[in-house]
Design a protein around this motif. Structure first.
Motif, short mmCIF file in Angstrom:
data_model
loop_
_atom_site.label_atom_id
_atom_site.label_comp_id
_atom_site.label_asym_id
_atom_site.label_seq_id
_atom_site.Cartn_x
_atom_site.Cartn_y
_atom_site.Cartn_z
N THR A 29 0.86 -1.18 0.00
CA THR A 29 0.00 0.00 0.00
C THR A 29 0.90 1.23 0.00
N TRP A 43 -3.08 0.41 -4.08
CA TRP A 43 -2.45 -0.90 -4.07
C TRP A 43 -1.41 -0.93 -5.18
N HIS A 63 -6.04 -7.74 -0.85
CA HIS A 63 -5.81 -6.46 -0.18
C HIS A 63 -5.11 -6.72 1.14
N SER A 64 -3.84 -7.07 1.06
CA SER A 64 -3.05 -7.42 2.24
C SER A 64 -1.61 -6.97 2.02
N GLN A 65 -1.11 -6.16 2.92
CA GLN A 65 0.23 -5.60 2.83
C GLN A 65 1.30 -6.70 2.81
N GLN A 67 1.99 -9.13 0.81
CA GLN A 67 1.60 -10.47 0.37
C GLN A 67 2.35 -10.79 -0.93
N LYS A 98 -1.81 -16.58 -4.90
CA LYS A 98 -0.80 -16.54 -3.84
C LYS A 98 0.40 -17.35 -4.26
#
Length: 99
Positions: A29, A43, A63-65, A67, A98
């Protein structure tokens, strides 16, 4: 008949999107100023080669810092500037998973 041939052979002024192969990236972010007394965030995909792109259509589950992901995207050739983004090139995500 000549007119049809001329029309079918004319070149488009549009720049084709560049499709990249699957790349390894880290999702981050990045904050940016969006006007007086305003901060916003976007993002960003940070690739292993150090290049960074703003991902406007990043799916919610990602939406994950920090990752780590494998991602395929189109480069748009456009940038959000001024008060609307990071100034990085915008990309459209075609596929993401992922790592």
């Amino acid at each position: 008949m000549t007119a049809i041939l001329l029309l079918s052979c004319s070149k488009s002024n549009e720049v084709p999107l560049q499709v990249t192969e699957e790349k390894t990236a880290s999702i981050q972010t990045w904050r940016y100023a969006c006007g007086p007394a305003c901060d916003a965030a976007a993002w960003v995909l940070v690739l292993t080669d150090g290049s960074s792109f703003e991902a406007a259509n990043l799916p919610e589950p990602f939406h994950s810092q920090n990752q780590d992901v494998l991602v395929r995207f189109n480069k748009t050739g456009k940038r959000n500037t001024g008060y609307s983004g990071t100034g990085l090139e915008l990309v459209t995500i075609l596929g993401i998973r992922k790592k």
